[in-house]
Enzyme design. Structure first.
Site, PDB file in Angstrom:
ATOM      1  N   GLY B  71       0.928  -0.927  -0.166  1.00 54.95           N
ATOM      2  CA  GLY B  71      -0.150   0.082  -0.288  1.00 54.95           C
ATOM      3  C   GLY B  71       0.729   1.358   0.020  1.00 54.95           C
ATOM      4  O   GLY B  71       0.240   2.058  -0.626  1.00 54.95           O
ATOM      5  N   ASP B  92      10.365  -7.506  -1.632  1.00 58.05           N
ATOM      6  CA  ASP B  92       9.283  -7.731  -1.430  1.00 58.05           C
ATOM      7  C   ASP B  92       8.773  -9.023  -1.980  1.00 58.05           C
ATOM      8  O   ASP B  92       9.292  -9.587  -2.814  1.00 58.05           O
ATOM      9  CB  ASP B  92       8.062  -7.393  -1.932  1.00 58.05           C
ATOM     10  CG  ASP B  92       6.845  -7.115  -1.352  1.00 58.05           C
ATOM     11  OD1 ASP B  92       6.576  -8.578  -0.327  1.00 58.05           O
ATOM     12  OD2 ASP B  92       5.795  -6.143  -0.284  1.00 58.05           O
ATOM     13  N   HIS B 102      -7.268  -2.730  -3.507  1.00 60.95           N
ATOM     14  CA  HIS B 102      -8.148  -1.643  -3.484  1.00 60.95           C
ATOM     15  C   HIS B 102      -7.011  -0.492  -2.923  1.00 60.95           C
ATOM     16  O   HIS B 102      -7.817   0.755  -2.705  1.00 60.95           O
ATOM     17  CB  HIS B 102      -9.391  -1.877  -2.070  1.00 60.95           C
ATOM     18  CG  HIS B 102      -8.534  -1.696  -0.785  1.00 60.95           C
ATOM     19  ND1 HIS B 102      -8.869  -0.876   0.315  1.00 60.95           N
ATOM     20  CD2 HIS B 102      -7.976  -2.727  -0.025  1.00 60.95           C
ATOM     21  CE1 HIS B 102      -7.908  -0.913   1.132  1.00 60.95           C
ATOM     22  NE2 HIS B 102      -7.744  -2.289   1.675  1.00 60.95           N
ATOM     23  N   ARG B 103      -5.795  -0.994  -2.358  1.00 65.23           N
ATOM     24  CA  ARG B 103      -5.309   0.499  -2.355  1.00 65.23           C
ATOM     25  C   ARG B 103      -3.665   0.047  -2.463  1.00 65.23           C
ATOM     26  O   ARG B 103      -2.803   1.084  -2.893  1.00 65.23           O
ATOM     27  CB  ARG B 103      -4.719  -0.244  -0.800  1.00 65.23           C
ATOM     28  CG  ARG B 103      -4.176  -0.879  -0.177  1.00 65.23           C
ATOM     29  CD  ARG B 103      -4.045  -1.096   1.219  1.00 65.23           C
ATOM     30  NE  ARG B 103      -3.183  -2.255   1.711  1.00 65.23           N
ATOM     31  CZ  ARG B 103      -3.768  -3.375   2.186  1.00 65.23           C
ATOM     32  NH1 ARG B 103      -4.976  -3.813   1.400  1.00 65.23           N
ATOM     33  NH2 ARG B 103      -2.751  -4.672   2.596  1.00 65.23           N
ATOM     34  N   LYS B 116       4.335  -9.699  -5.910  1.00 66.27           N
ATOM     35  CA  LYS B 116       4.116  -8.528  -6.195  1.00 66.27           C
ATOM     36  C   LYS B 116       5.697  -7.506  -6.885  1.00 66.27           C
ATOM     37  O   LYS B 116       4.996  -6.586  -7.410  1.00 66.27           O
ATOM     38  CB  LYS B 116       4.404  -7.829  -4.575  1.00 66.27           C
ATOM     39  CG  LYS B 116       3.106  -8.125  -3.834  1.00 66.27           C
ATOM     40  CD  LYS B 116       2.605  -7.390  -2.580  1.00 66.27           C
ATOM     41  CE  LYS B 116       1.359  -7.309  -1.637  1.00 66.27           C
ATOM     42  NZ  LYS B 116       1.139  -7.183  -0.509  1.00 66.27           N
ATOM     43  N   CYS B 211      18.024   8.508  14.466  1.00 66.45           N
ATOM     44  CA  CYS B 211      17.212   7.826  13.524  1.00 66.45           C
ATOM     45  C   CYS B 211      15.801   6.998  13.750  1.00 66.45           C
ATOM     46  O   CYS B 211      15.226   7.414  14.804  1.00 66.45           O
ATOM     47  CB  CYS B 211      18.934   6.361  13.375  1.00 66.45           C
ATOM     48  SG  CYS B 211      18.646   5.302  15.054  1.00 66.45           S
ATOM     49  N   CYS B 228      -3.064  -4.172   8.846  1.00 66.15           N
ATOM     50  CA  CYS B 228      -3.839  -3.994   7.612  1.00 66.15           C
ATOM     51  C   CYS B 228      -4.777  -4.905   8.261  1.00 66.15           C
ATOM     52  O   CYS B 228      -6.006  -4.405   7.472  1.00 66.15           O
ATOM     53  CB  CYS B 228      -3.293  -3.309   7.045  1.00 66.15           C
ATOM     54  SG  CYS B 228      -2.151  -1.869   7.369  1.00 66.15           S
ATOM     55  N   CYS B 425     -15.505 -15.611  18.313  1.00 67.74           N
ATOM     56  CA  CYS B 425     -15.031 -13.793  17.654  1.00 67.74           C
ATOM     57  C   CYS B 425     -14.398 -14.073  16.217  1.00 67.74           C
ATOM     58  O   CYS B 425     -14.715 -15.302  15.773  1.00 67.74           O
ATOM     59  CB  CYS B 425     -13.990 -13.437  18.446  1.00 67.74           C
ATOM     60  SG  CYS B 425     -12.749 -14.467  18.661  1.00 67.74           S
TER      61      CYS B 425
END
Ligand SMILES: [Zn+2]
Lengths: 116, 472
Positions: B71, B92, B102-103, B116, B211, B228, B425
């Site tokens: 992203g 990556d 979407h991003r 990627k 740094c 994310c 959950c």
């Protein structure tokens, strides 16, 4: 801006100081909103001047509307991964939790993010 | 992968990152004519005051490493490639998934499943064929980081986890590389320029740039960290931070601030020795509110910094052999408890018991956030978001009140004091804590009522019972 007090100062014997407290990086969700104008007690229960350490406890007790206090405080201190800035300066330069809060101060809490 | 050096290109031919020349000279001004294509392509940016032919040549002679092709990395890479940076390395190890699109604007529906890095370079070549693109189709780690980073002039941290962020910063300190760092999750973004102008480790004779560790001394505990994948992310928020990262990188390169040097002939337009942390908060709840950008002044290099400070023991050799241990540093113990077996049931066992009519009367609480619940739930489930449940529990403890108020309103006749409660959950952690909380409040009626956690949450329900369940 920081000097204006939206919160009415209570009729009480405890003098208060007006400050602005801002939360970023998701912390605002723990406190309902990001920007707060507050009137906090000028001294703690033992009469010592209000410090950042006192403010943190005060925020947990009075402003936090999420019970997950560990997202803000761990072992009585601000949890790792939260930056604290006092009037735009790194709090390490100001004495960290021992810093004595002055009227008009702007205290900023930023949770550091890692996603991308 | 083959690269196509531009005409009159001064950068060496590279192949899979093996032969990129050592850094150190590429930022020096190289005077030559621009080719006709370069002139046409970059004219709109070159005529901006402050860029000019010299600025453009600095970009062309620069090498930028983008770590992370997600992203942040996608929008950042588009502008770095568009601006004409001569060599662009991208690191990556992930492959493109549909939930990225979407991003992660450098990928495409037609390239799902592709690495990627390869997907993004395909996109960038479509924008600009002049730069040399160097793919690294694996994740950066303590063993390979120094070798890769040493080949570049400037590093952009577009990664998604703290361990990698500390590693990248440490290597940048040791190799004297400026670092443009951004991060984003859900509705917040951050950006900061670090180690710029770069200064050797341990120097403190005057104010120098900080740094990553100077600014962010300790990582947050994993329990408070949102990714994310778990918390969600708004495309424009992370996109804005990635674009701003490219903007900062371009400024640094055009101004030649990436070259380690004592004095700079170009005056600093701002004090990078005390950079600002840009924080962006995007309000969905308050759509008419003001934009929330804030630039917070940070301190400079810290004397006691573990990486760049006075007595730092950090070395490239140490990092390569496992010191410090980044994974350990970023995963302090968190309270991950497990309930005893009699308070747990697997998703398939729960499903079976329901089908066989063994639990005709029970309550099923789903503690996911309401957005997750809105995509689908088990028949009869009632949504009690975990945060709300904790808030109510805290209020009952503080102010008193009936513990049963914590349960959703149901027909009195349906609920007896021994009616069991099942809690589910998203992944099976919150539900265990919810079971503990409910017992603590006495909702189990002194043991007459069973309160049971569904192991593994709705993820397990999808895996074991209903493969078509829309789990996010
Ligand atoms: Zn440092």
């Amino acid at each position: 801006m920081a000097d204006s007090t939206e919160v009415p100062i209570r009729e009480s014997e405890t003098p208060t100081i007006s400050i602005a407290v801002d939360f970023y990086g998701g912390l605002h969700t723990l406190f309902g909103k990001g920007q707060h104008k507050l009137a906090i007690p000028a001294a703690d229960k033992s009469g010592n001047p209000a410090t950042i350490g006192f403010l943190v406890t005060h925020l947990c007790e009075t402003k936090m509307n999420d019970p997950r206090t560990e997202l803000f405080v761990l072992d009585g201190h601000i949890r790792p991964g939260i930056l604290v800035l006092i009037n735009e300066a790194d709090w390490e330069l100001e004495g960290e939790e021992a810093y004595e809060i002055q009227s008009g101060d702007n205290i900023v809490f930023v949770s550091t993010l890692h996603g991308g | 992968m083959t690269q196509r050096p531009g005409p009159n290109s001064v950068s060496a031919h590279v192949d899979n990152g093996e032969d990129v020349p050592d850094s150190g000279t590429s930022g020096a001004s190289v005077s030559r004519r621009l080719t006709e294509e370069e002139f046409d392509r970059y004219s709109r940016q070159m005529i901006v005051p402050g860029v000019g032919k010299d600025g453009q040549l600095r970009l062309i002679n620069s090498r930028v490493l983008i770590i992370g092709a997600g992203g942040l990395g996608c929008p950042a890479a588009q502008y770095i490639a568009g601006a004409g940076v001569g060599t662009i390395g991208i690191v990556d190890g992930d492959v493109v998934e549909v939930s990225n699109l979407h991003r992660q604007v450098g990928h495409a529906a037609s390239r799902i499943g592709m690495k990627k890095v390869d997907s993004l370079i395909t996109h960038l070549r479509g924008l600009n064929t002049l730069p040399t693109y160097v793919p690294y189709t694996f994740h950066i780690n303590p063993q390979n980081a120094a070798d890769i980073i040493s080949r570049y002039d400037l590093v952009m941290d577009c990664t998604d986890n703290p361990a990698t962020r500390y590693l990248i910063s440490d290597i940048c300190v040791l190799l004297c590389k400026p670092l443009v760092s951004a991060a984003s999750v859900q509705k917040s973004g951050q950006l900061i320029v670090l180690n710029c102008p770069p200064t050797p480790q341990g120097r403190l004779d005057r104010q120098y740039a900080p740094c990553y560790r100077c600014c962010f001394k300790k990582p947050p505990p994993p329990s408070s960290m949102l990714s994310c994948g778990e918390a969600g992310i708004m495309g424009p928020v992370v996109g804005m931070m990635g674009v701003a990262q490219a903007g900062e990188a371009i400024k640094i390169l055009i101004s030649a601030l990436h070259i380690p040097s004592q004095d700079h002939s170009i005056p600093l337009e701002r004090n990078l020795a005390q950079p600002t942390l840009l924080v962006y908060t995007y309000e969905l709840e308050n759509a008419v509110g003001p934009y929330s950008f804030r630039a917070l002044k940070m301190a400079g290099r810290k004397k006691n910094c573990f990486a760049c400070g006075e007595n730092s023991t950090l070395t490239l050799e140490g990092i390569q052999s496992g010191t410090p241990n980044y994974e350990q540093f970023c995963s302090l113990p968190s309270p991950n408890f497990t309930l005893p077996p009699d308070e747990r049931i697997t998703a398939s066992a729960y499903h079976g018991a329901r089908n066989r009519g063994e639990i005709p009367n029970h309550l099923l609480l789903d503690t996911r956030e309401k957005e997750h619940f809105s995509f689908g739930s088990i028949d009869g489930a009632v949504n009690v978001p975990f945060g709300k449940l904790l808030t109510k529990a805290a209020a009952i403890k503080r102010e008193g009140g009936a513990a049963s108020d914590i349960l959703p309103p149901v027909e009195e006749s349906d609920v007896a004091e021994d009616t069991p409660i099942f809690v589910v959950c998203r992944r099976g952690l919150d539900s265990q804590e919810a079971v503990e909380k409910l017992k603590e409040l006495g909702v189990n009626n002194g043991g007459k009522r069973r309160i049971v956690d569904i192991v593994g949450g709705m993820k397990a329900w999808k895996d074991e019972v209903d493969p078509a369940f829309p789990w996010v």
